[in-house]
Scaffold this motif. Structure first.
Motif, PDB file in Angstrom:
ATOM      1  N   ASP A  51      11.712   3.521  -5.107  1.00 42.33           N
ATOM      2  CA  ASP A  51      12.777   2.552  -5.374  1.00 42.33           C
ATOM      3  C   ASP A  51      12.739   1.388  -4.395  1.00 42.33           C
ATOM      4  OD1 ASP A  51      13.264   4.220  -3.313  1.00 42.33           O
ATOM      5  OD2 ASP A  51      15.433   4.405  -3.670  1.00 42.33           O
ATOM      6  N   GLN A  52      11.853   1.459  -3.393  1.00 38.65           N
ATOM      7  CA  GLN A  52      11.753   0.384  -2.403  1.00 38.65           C
ATOM      8  C   GLN A  52      10.899  -0.773  -2.944  1.00 38.65           C
ATOM      9  OE1 GLN A  52      13.156   0.791   0.717  1.00 38.65           O
ATOM     10  NE2 GLN A  52      13.956   2.801   0.140  1.00 38.65           N
ATOM     11  N   PRO A  53      11.008  -1.968  -2.316  1.00 43.98           N
ATOM     12  CA  PRO A  53      10.088  -3.060  -2.703  1.00 43.98           C
ATOM     13  C   PRO A  53       8.647  -2.673  -2.356  1.00 43.98           C
ATOM     14  CG  PRO A  53      11.849  -3.837  -1.235  1.00 43.98           C
ATOM     15  CD  PRO A  53      11.989  -2.371  -1.320  1.00 43.98           C
ATOM     16  N   ILE A  54       7.674  -3.282  -3.098  1.00 45.78           N
ATOM     17  CA  ILE A  54       6.277  -2.884  -2.945  1.00 45.78           C
ATOM     18  C   ILE A  54       5.808  -3.039  -1.500  1.00 45.78           C
ATOM     19  CG2 ILE A  54       3.915  -3.523  -3.508  1.00 45.78           C
ATOM     20  CD1 ILE A  54       4.671  -3.942  -6.295  1.00 45.78           C
ATOM     21  N   LEU A  55       6.129  -4.200  -0.890  1.00 48.46           N
ATOM     22  CA  LEU A  55       5.641  -4.454   0.459  1.00 48.46           C
ATOM     23  C   LEU A  55       6.153  -3.373   1.408  1.00 48.46           C
ATOM     24  CD1 LEU A  55       3.969  -6.434   2.119  1.00 48.46           C
ATOM     25  CD2 LEU A  55       6.107  -7.552   2.778  1.00 48.46           C
ATOM     26  N   HIS A  56       7.408  -3.025   1.238  1.00 44.18           N
ATOM     27  CA  HIS A  56       8.005  -1.986   2.073  1.00 44.18           C
ATOM     28  C   HIS A  56       7.298  -0.642   1.861  1.00 44.18           C
ATOM     29  CE1 HIS A  56      11.049   0.969   3.379  1.00 44.18           C
ATOM     30  NE2 HIS A  56      11.338   0.044   4.293  1.00 44.18           N
ATOM     31  N   GLN A  57       7.075  -0.321   0.583  1.00 42.78           N
ATOM     32  CA  GLN A  57       6.372   0.925   0.266  1.00 42.78           C
ATOM     33  C   GLN A  57       5.005   0.940   0.940  1.00 42.78           C
ATOM     34  OE1 GLN A  57       6.030   2.215  -3.795  1.00 42.78           O
ATOM     35  NE2 GLN A  57       7.893   1.141  -4.386  1.00 42.78           N
ATOM     36  N   PHE A  58       4.299  -0.208   0.849  1.00 44.27           N
ATOM     37  CA  PHE A  58       2.937  -0.278   1.372  1.00 44.27           C
ATOM     38  C   PHE A  58       2.933  -0.075   2.883  1.00 44.27           C
ATOM     39  CE2 PHE A  58      -0.734  -2.743   2.986  1.00 44.27           C
ATOM     40  CZ  PHE A  58      -1.735  -1.991   2.401  1.00 44.27           C
ATOM     41  N   VAL A  59       3.814  -0.807   3.566  1.00 42.96           N
ATOM     42  CA  VAL A  59       3.833  -0.728   5.024  1.00 42.96           C
ATOM     43  C   VAL A  59       4.148   0.694   5.468  1.00 42.96           C
ATOM     44  CG1 VAL A  59       5.043  -1.492   7.093  1.00 42.96           C
ATOM     45  CG2 VAL A  59       4.368  -3.158   5.353  1.00 42.96           C
ATOM     46  N   SER A  60       5.128   1.304   4.825  1.00 40.33           N
ATOM     47  CA  SER A  60       5.498   2.644   5.278  1.00 40.33           C
ATOM     48  C   SER A  60       4.381   3.646   4.954  1.00 40.33           C
ATOM     49  CB  SER A  60       6.833   3.072   4.674  1.00 40.33           C
ATOM     50  OG  SER A  60       6.658   3.445   3.336  1.00 40.33           O
TER      51      SER A  60
END
Lengths: 291, 295, 335
Positions: C59-68
């Motif tokens: 449910d997070q934004p893609i960039l956030h998902q990627f970084v995490s």
């Protein structure tokens, strides 16, 4: 006395093209004979034929090549192989490509010695070091452990000369061994060949296009053109009183220290054309007259 | 060899002949096999004895007619749903040919453009495209096309896109290297010396010299495209479920391989013949078009 | 300096892997399709779906998902598989050895067949046998590994049922292994009967992978042998009285090996890519087979882990080949 090398009426064809047209020559034991001719004359082909190195599309049409009186062409494969590299040796033309690039110098000389002289690995390496000393290579042990690309062209040629004389050959075929070298290195190499020849008592067939080289080290010489022998004799005699027009023309085209460069004349094209058409006419005559 | 080339240049009509002669048996066999494939695809409605989707559960898993228990109505037998294997094979050729033509051409178009670009401009353009190719090559191609086809979803377009996106590097790499080599040759320098600009040199001097290579690559790529489509339909993510494809036939045959091995064997045979045909055609064309690089 | 070149390539590894990670990650998320819809039972409520999405961070934004995700990966945490509900790294470590063993066996077979074919071809140079070998190699090359897998499966699994056609080992063989390298472990511990049972399962998939690769090796090696045999040093070796087989083996082969390894070694990656389908066809439990399931189930964490694993393997193989070439060629070693 049996000649070291006898080439008798040798005809060789590459495909449909004839490159040697009944050439004959003899090299006496201990003699240095120059084999002179321009490129395409067939001189290298003659040397390669004696060593069994003809390209796969070349064939010996007729003639005889004998080593110490025994016909090399009729010998069994095994018999010939035991002579090659041991009694008949080669000094190749291009030192840069004539050593195996991925094997150490010591391994290459050692292999030759072990193959022909049945030496142990250790004895072969010791003998190899002696051989390198003979050709005036300093620190022979170090050089033995190097790869060909790590030594200079002149040094590679010396290694190849050492390999040629490694098994006391009675005949050495030197195929333009100085052509690929610097002029300064050339002279050293010639002196080296001469010294080793004397020490081992070998006969040498010296293939070259350079009359100057012939004058320096060959006692006798043979002039080859278009696969035919045009003239032969003692070097001094031939150079002083050439009988064939082609030899005269070759001499006139060779630079000499005692003559000004302006007197140099190229071999007249008309003469070359004449010689080639003579040679080709001979081919036709031979076809008409079955051997 | 040289004199053939010279003569060929002197007299254009014999050039074609000389080319065909150089292509030899490969050219003919390759062209014939490829022609059979294309004809099967084009004439499928006429050639196929049955509707490829028509089920006849009463005569399921029939062996080919010459085997014991075979039925003359189904020349190559039936599958587990009683569908005519021969008809399915013929209709599958349609999918194969469409995918091969479109995917290979698109991959070639993109790959050649980028390759020419990188090879002739050099500098950062080349750096960028080369890095891109490197990253691409770090993927297993089969896995990448499976991922692509799966995420885009089933259908002919997604199969084609998957192939193009994966395989443009095949062209780009070769064309880039070859362009660089050709540009260093004398004739390219000469062309620039007489005042042709870069794009003219590319179009007039480089591209024609790349043609034999490209034709070969294109034919081989068509073979690869057919194989990738087979792979995707074997895995079950190619065209819609009821369109017959060789890959789905193999996948079905694999399930009943002990009971009815021919169901799997026949499409494999079709694929092999098609792919070898395209490879031979590519080889033959290269020999025919290029007087110098003969094997 | 050749070693310098290898170091330069090593430095380029992280950026390449980063590129791979970005592409896979973005590719998986910009296209339609949702892993959650694949795993929910029919009739699940909207709230259930939302909770699952939140659980996997979808449910997070893609960039956030990627970084995490990247942050976790760097620490060795590849996340949890959505479809198998296990730790991705554990799954990879269980399956990867099977694929590595298969690849090694296939490479071994390919090298043996390829080198033999090239040697026979060069010994018969100019004769009809050469033509026959070249033709055979052409056929091996034209048919890709997964077709060979199907052909071999039909031939030796069904028509002449000599070998098993699925799995890595018979279910009856219950052996406790300490590692997941079953074959290597059983060979090392001297349990030859177990090794034989494993080999019976591996031989068909390995052969399928090996055949096209062996053709590549044979072609490259034969061409290199022909070229090396025409070099001066090989010609001169004849004038030293060495026999032709001995010249081919001692003088020509070591030289021909260099371009063969340089060009052919990279093709091991082709073989590795081939495991995806060949493992599938023979139901062999390696990462290739798992990859297909992961894709079909849209198991994002698993796909990402698998693609990164393949990419690492590819890069490692490329580097290993470069190092091997440098070892084989003294000119590069000192160059």
């Amino acid at each position: 006395m049996t000649a070291a090398l006898t080439v008798d009426n040798l005809r060789i064809a590459i495909g449909d093209t004839i490159v040697l047209r009944g050439a004959s020559l003899e090299v006496q034991p201990g003699e240095v004979r120059g084999l002179v001719g321009e490129s395409g004359a067939g001189k290298s082909m003659l040397g390669r034929a004696a060593l069994g190195l003809l390209p796969s599309n070349a064939s010996i049409v007729s003639g005889r090549i004998a080593f110490e009186g025994r016909d090399l062409l009729k010998m069994s494969e095994g018999e010939r192989r035991s002579e090659l590299g041991r009694r008949i040796a080669l000094i190749p033309q291009d030192p840069m490509t004539s050593l195996n690039p991925v094997k150490r110098v010591g391994a290459q000389i050692g292999r030759l010695l072990r193959h022909h002289l049945d030496l142990s690995k250790r004895a072969a390496l010791e003998r190899a070091a002696e051989l390198l000393t003979e050709v005036a290579i300093r620190e022979p042990e170090r050089v033995l452990s190097l790869y060909p690309h790590e030594i200079s062209g002149g040094m590679r040629q010396r290694v190849l000369i050492a390999m040629a004389f490694a098994c006391n050959p009675s005949l050495v075929i030197a195929d333009e061994p100085t052509t690929a070298l610097d002029v300064t290195v050339q002279r050293q190499v010639l002196q080296l060949v001469e010294r080793l020849r004397q020490r081992h008592g070998s006969a040498v067939l010296f293939i070259t296009h350079d009359l100057g080289v012939v004058a320096k080290i060959c006692r006798s010489m043979t002039v080859l053109h278009a696969g035919r022998v045009l003239e032969e004799g003692e070097t001094a005699e031939v150079l002083a009183h050439p009988r064939h027009a082609y030899t005269r023309a070759l001499l006139a085209a060779t630079p000499r220290a005692d003559r000004p460069a302006e007197t140099l004349r190229p071999v007249p094209p008309a003469l070359i054309d004449q010689l080639w058409s003579d040679a080709r006419r001979l081919d036709w005559l031979d076809v008409a007259r079955p051997a | 060899m040289a004199d053939i080339a010279v003569r060929a240049m002197a007299a254009p009509p014999s050039r074609l002949l000389a080319g065909v002669r150089r292509g030899g048996a490969r050219l003919w066999v390759g062209a014939a096999l490829t022609a059979i494939l294309v004809l099967a695809a084009l004439l499928a409605p006429i050639l196929a004895p049955h509707n490829p989707l028509e089920q006849d559960l009463l005569s399921a898993q029939l062996p080919p007619m010459w085997m014991h228990g075979g039925d003359g109505a189904y020349i190559l037998g039936t599958d587990s749903l009683g569908r005519c294997v021969l008809s399915r094979l013929i209709y599958s050729a349609q999918t194969a040919v469409i995918v091969a033509l479109i995917a290979a051409s698109l991959a070639a178009l993109i790959g050649v453009s980028l390759g020419l670009f990188a090879g002739s401009f050099g500098g950062w353009v080349d750096q960028f495209i080369s890095r891109l190719i490197d990253v691409w090559m770090a993927f297993p191609p089969v896995l990448l096309s499976i991922v692509l086809a799966a995420v885009i979803g089933a259908g002919l377009t997604s199969v084609i896109v998957a192939i193009v996106v994966v395989d443009w590097t095949r062209f780009a790499r070769v064309v880039r290297a070859e362009t660089m080599v050709q540009l260093t040759r004398d004739y390219a320098a000469a062309a620039r010396a007489i005042g042709l600009n870069r794009s003219k040199v590319l179009r007039l001097e480089i591209l024609p010299n790349l043609v034999p290579l490209l034709v070969t690559l294109l034919a081989v790529e068509m073979g690869i495209a057919i194989l990738v489509e087979v792979i995707l339909s074997f895995v079950g993510i190619s065209v819609a479920g009821d369109t017959p494809t060789w890959g789905s036939m193999i996948a079905e045959g694999r399930q009943i391989v002990y009971q009815a091995p021919w169901i799997m064997a026949l499409p494999i045979g079709c694929i092999i013949v098609s792919v070898i045909g395209l490879n031979l055609l590519g080889d033959g064309l290269r020999l025919a078009l290029d007087p110098v690089q003969r094997s | 300096m050749r070693w310098g070149e290898i170091i330069r390539r090593l430095v380029l590894v992280p950026p390449t892997l980063f590129g791979v990670a970005v592409i896979v990650f973005v590719l998986l998320r910009v296209v339609p399709g949702d892993p959650i819809s694949m795993m929910i039972p029919p009739g699940a409520s909207q709230a259930d779906i939302g909770r699952l999405r939140a659980l996997y961070g979808l449910d997070q934004p893609i960039l956030h998902q990627f970084v995490s995700w990247l942050g976790q990966v760097v620490q060795g945490n590849f996340g949890r598989s959505i479809s198998v509900r296990q730790d991705v790294l554990d799954l990879l470590l269980t399956r990867l050895p099977a694929t590595i063993e298969l690849t090694l066996l296939a490479t071994l077979i390919a090298v043996v067949i390829g080198v033999l074919a090239a040697l026979v071809g060069i010994l018969a140079r100019g004769r009809r046998a050469e033509w026959a070998v070249d033709g055979g190699v052409g056929v091996l090359l034209a048919i890709p590994d997964f077709l060979w897998a199907l052909i071999l499966l039909l031939l030796f699994g069904v028509l002449v049922p000599l070998l098993p056609i699925s799995g890595r080992i018979d279910p009856q063989v219950e052996i406790d292994f300490h590692s997941n390298f079953y074959l290597i472990e059983s060979l090392l511990t001297g349990r030859l009967d177990v090794a034989a049972a494993l080999l019976r399962h591996m031989i068909l998939p390995a052969l399928a992978l090996a055949l096209p690769f062996s053709a590549i090796i044979a072609r490259l090696l034969k061409a290199s042998l022909v070229e090396a045999e025409d070099q001066d040093y090989a010609q001169i070796a004849r004038a030293r009285g060495y026999s032709r087989p001995s010249i081919l083996l001692n003088e020509v082969f070591p030289n021909a090996l260099i371009p063969t390894v340089a060009l052919g070694g990279v093709q091991v990656t082709l073989l590795l890519g081939g495991t995806v389908l060949v493992e599938r066809i023979f139901s062999y439990e390696g990462i290739g087979n798992m990859a297909i399931d992961a894709v079909i189930n849209r198991d994002f964490p698993l796909i990402q882990g698998l693609v990164l694993t393949f990419a690492v393997l590819f890069i490692v193989l490329n580097l290993a080949v470069d190092a091997l070439v440098t070892l084989l060629d003294p000119r590069l070693r000192h160059g």
